[in-house]
Scaffold this motif. Sequence first.
Motif, short mmCIF file in Angstrom:
data_model
loop_
_atom_site.label_atom_id
_atom_site.label_comp_id
_atom_site.label_asym_id
_atom_site.label_seq_id
_atom_site.Cartn_x
_atom_site.Cartn_y
_atom_site.Cartn_z
N ILE A 138 0.95 -1.20 -0.01
CA ILE A 138 0.02 -0.40 -0.14
C ILE A 138 1.27 0.89 -0.28
CG2 ILE A 138 -1.44 1.18 1.21
CD1 ILE A 138 -2.61 -1.68 -0.40
N ALA A 139 0.49 2.17 -0.73
CA ALA A 139 1.37 3.51 -1.18
C ALA A 139 0.55 4.91 -1.36
CB ALA A 139 2.47 3.27 -2.45
N GLY A 140 -0.76 4.60 -0.46
CA GLY A 140 -1.10 5.84 0.19
C GLY A 140 -2.97 5.69 -0.17
N VAL A 141 -3.72 7.16 -0.22
CA VAL A 141 -5.16 6.50 -0.59
C VAL A 141 -5.86 7.73 -1.62
CG1 VAL A 141 -5.03 6.44 2.19
CG2 VAL A 141 -4.90 8.48 1.57
N VAL A 142 -7.00 6.73 -1.76
CA VAL A 142 -7.24 8.10 -2.57
C VAL A 142 -8.65 8.42 -2.07
CG1 VAL A 142 -8.65 7.65 -4.41
CG2 VAL A 142 -7.12 5.84 -4.43
N THR A 143 -8.79 9.94 -2.21
CA THR A 143 -9.84 10.58 -1.41
C THR A 143 -10.56 11.56 -1.58
OG1 THR A 143 -8.69 12.44 -1.19
CG2 THR A 143 -8.22 11.03 0.68
N ASN A 144 -11.89 11.46 -1.28
CA ASN A 144 -13.01 12.46 -1.51
C ASN A 144 -13.44 13.41 -0.60
OD1 ASN A 144 -14.63 13.80 -4.07
ND2 ASN A 144 -13.92 11.38 -5.13
N TRP A 145 -14.11 14.37 -1.04
CA TRP A 145 -15.28 14.62 0.63
C TRP A 145 -16.08 13.80 0.89
CZ3 TRP A 145 -13.73 19.73 -2.73
CH2 TRP A 145 -12.69 20.73 -1.82
N THR A 146 -16.27 13.31 1.70
CA THR A 146 -17.49 12.02 1.78
C THR A 146 -18.85 12.44 1.05
OG1 THR A 146 -16.15 12.74 3.87
CG2 THR A 146 -18.88 11.40 3.51
N LEU A 147 -19.86 13.84 1.49
CA LEU A 147 -20.45 13.95 0.17
C LEU A 147 -19.96 14.19 -1.10
CD1 LEU A 147 -21.51 17.93 2.06
CD2 LEU A 147 -22.58 15.24 2.88
N VAL A 148 -19.70 13.95 -1.91
CA VAL A 148 -19.45 13.35 -2.99
C VAL A 148 -19.05 12.38 -3.14
CG1 VAL A 148 -17.64 13.64 -4.57
CG2 VAL A 148 -18.10 15.44 -4.14
N SER A 149 -18.79 11.75 -2.41
CA SER A 149 -18.46 10.15 -1.70
C SER A 149 -20.36 9.63 -2.18
CB SER A 149 -17.30 9.31 -0.34
OG SER A 149 -16.23 9.68 -1.41
N MET A 150 -20.40 10.05 -1.16
CA MET A 150 -21.84 9.64 -1.61
C MET A 150 -23.18 10.02 -2.36
SD MET A 150 -22.17 10.81 2.55
CE MET A 150 -24.21 10.36 3.57
N HIS A 151 -22.34 10.81 -3.41
CA HIS A 151 -23.37 10.68 -4.30
C HIS A 151 -22.49 10.64 -5.64
CE1 HIS A 151 -26.79 12.96 -3.17
NE2 HIS A 151 -25.80 13.66 -2.09
N HIS A 152 -21.73 9.39 -5.69
CA HIS A 152 -21.35 8.65 -7.41
C HIS A 152 -22.21 8.45 -7.89
CE1 HIS A 152 -16.90 9.92 -6.68
NE2 HIS A 152 -17.09 8.55 -5.68
N ASP A 153 -23.91 7.33 -7.60
CA ASP A 153 -24.51 6.59 -8.27
C ASP A 153 -25.48 8.06 -9.10
OD1 ASP A 153 -23.71 4.55 -6.83
OD2 ASP A 153 -25.16 4.58 -5.31
N ASP A 154 -25.63 8.90 -8.98
CA ASP A 154 -26.96 10.21 -9.28
C ASP A 154 -25.78 11.24 -9.97
OD1 ASP A 154 -26.50 12.32 -7.17
OD2 ASP A 154 -27.48 10.29 -6.30
N GLN A 155 -24.50 11.26 -9.58
CA GLN A 155 -23.08 12.25 -11.00
C GLN A 155 -22.65 11.47 -10.74
OE1 GLN A 155 -24.77 15.65 -10.08
NE2 GLN A 155 -26.12 15.47 -8.96
N SER A 156 -21.93 12.01 -12.26
CA SER A 156 -20.97 12.26 -12.69
C SER A 156 -19.64 12.21 -13.02
CB SER A 156 -21.22 11.34 -14.78
OG SER A 156 -21.17 12.49 -15.74
N CYS A 157 -18.42 11.82 -12.93
CA CYS A 157 -16.90 12.89 -12.97
C CYS A 157 -17.00 13.60 -12.04
CB CYS A 157 -17.46 13.54 -14.68
SG CYS A 157 -18.18 13.27 -15.91
N MET A 158 -16.62 12.56 -10.76
CA MET A 158 -16.81 13.58 -9.70
C MET A 158 -15.14 12.86 -9.10
SD MET A 158 -20.05 14.03 -7.93
CE MET A 158 -20.57 13.12 -7.16
N ASP A 159 -14.05 12.94 -10.01
CA ASP A 159 -12.77 12.07 -9.53
C ASP A 159 -12.56 12.05 -7.97
OD1 ASP A 159 -12.56 10.25 -12.06
OD2 ASP A 159 -11.71 11.79 -12.46
N PRO A 160 -11.04 11.17 -7.80
CA PRO A 160 -11.29 11.92 -6.11
C PRO A 160 -9.50 12.35 -6.43
CG PRO A 160 -10.67 9.19 -7.02
CD PRO A 160 -11.42 10.33 -8.19
N ASN A 161 -8.97 12.74 -5.15
CA ASN A 161 -7.98 13.47 -4.61
C ASN A 161 -6.57 11.99 -4.36
OD1 ASN A 161 -6.54 15.46 -4.92
ND2 ASN A 161 -6.45 15.65 -2.94
#
Length: 312
Positions: free
Chosen positions: A189-212
Amino acid sequence: PIPVNRNGVVGKKDLAVKAVDGNQAKTLAELEGKWESFMFSPIRESQVSRAMTRRYFTDLDNYAESDIVIIGAGSCGLSTAYMLGKQRPDLKIAVVEAGVAPGGGAWLGGQLFSAMVMRKPADAFLNDLDVPYEDEGDFVVVKHAALFTSTLLSRVLTFPNVKLFNATAVEDLITRPAPTATDPHAVRIAGVVTNWTLVSMHHDDQSCMDPNTINAPLVISTTGHDGPFGAFSVKRLVSMQQLEKLGGMRGLDMNSAEDAIVKRTREVVKGLVVGGMELSEVDGANRMGPTFGAMALSGVKAAEEALKVINE
Ligand code: AHZ
C-alpha cells in the motif's frame, strides 16, 4: 466605512487604526463593563474566505506527500495519531475522517450513557493524556466519554505535524507491485484515494467526480467494524485479492475481545497497519462493546508497529 484598496483588501495600516478605535482588549477583564463602546476589529468577507482556503489548500499541497496516513479518527485512530504526533514531530501525519465530527463511536460510553469504562492497564494511556478517572479496581471510569475524546482530539490537533482532513472519505488504496516468492500478485500500500464524503455519497447520481490522492509509505487503517463506512480497507483488500476472506466480527465477549484486538494490531499487508475494531473483521475476533481500553492500547501498538516499518 472600512477602507479597502482597489483589490478589495483592507489596508493593514487602516486595520491597525480601527483596532485601537475598536477598544481591542487583551484580556476578558478589560472588556468588563465596556459593552456600549465595544466593537470587533473590522473585516472584509474575502479575508475570512482567504484565511480558510489558503490554509486548506496549502495543507492539501503539503500533505499530498505524507509520511503516514491514518484512516478514521475514532478512538483507535486518534490514539494512534496522539502517540505518533508526540513521539515523532519530524513525521508528516494526515488523518482522514469520513465524518464531519471526528471521534467515531467514542462520544458516549455505551447505549446513550455518559461514562466511559477502560480496563487496566489502559489507565496508563489516560495518565499520559492527563484525563481524570475514578479507580474501581480492575477498571477505571472517566465521568464522560466526551471528556476522553475531546482531550485526545485537542492534543492531536495541537501537534503542528498532524493534519485532520475531516468530512473526507478514503475511497480506495494506492498500491504498487511487490511480488513475493509465494505471491507474484502481491502489492504494497502506497497511499490513499480520497474524496469529500458528500461527493463519495453521490457517485450513483452524479458523474465525473474524480477523487484526490495522498501518497504515503505507510497507511494505518482504523475504520471500525463493518457498517456503511466501517472495515473499509480490509474489505478492499479482499476485493483486490490481497486477503483471501474476512473472518467476520464475532459476538460480544469483553475478556477475549480486548486482548485479541491489541495483540493482533499489526501490518496486515505491506504498508498497511490495521488497528481497532477493523481488526475484528480480519481475524474473526469478538467484539467488546462499551469498554474502550483496547482501542487506546491498539492505537499505542499501531504507532509502535508503524514506526518499526518506517524505521526499516
Ligand atoms: O467515520 C468513521 C469513524 O469515525 C471513520 N471511517 C470509516 N470508514 C472511513 C473511510 N474514510 C475515512 N473510508 C472512515 N474515514 O473511521 C472511524 C472509526 O471509528 P470507530 O469508533 O467506529 O472505530 P474504532 O475501531 O476506533 O473504535 C471502535 C469502538 C467500538 S465498537 C465496539 C463494539 O461494537 O463492540 N466496541 C468498541 C469499543
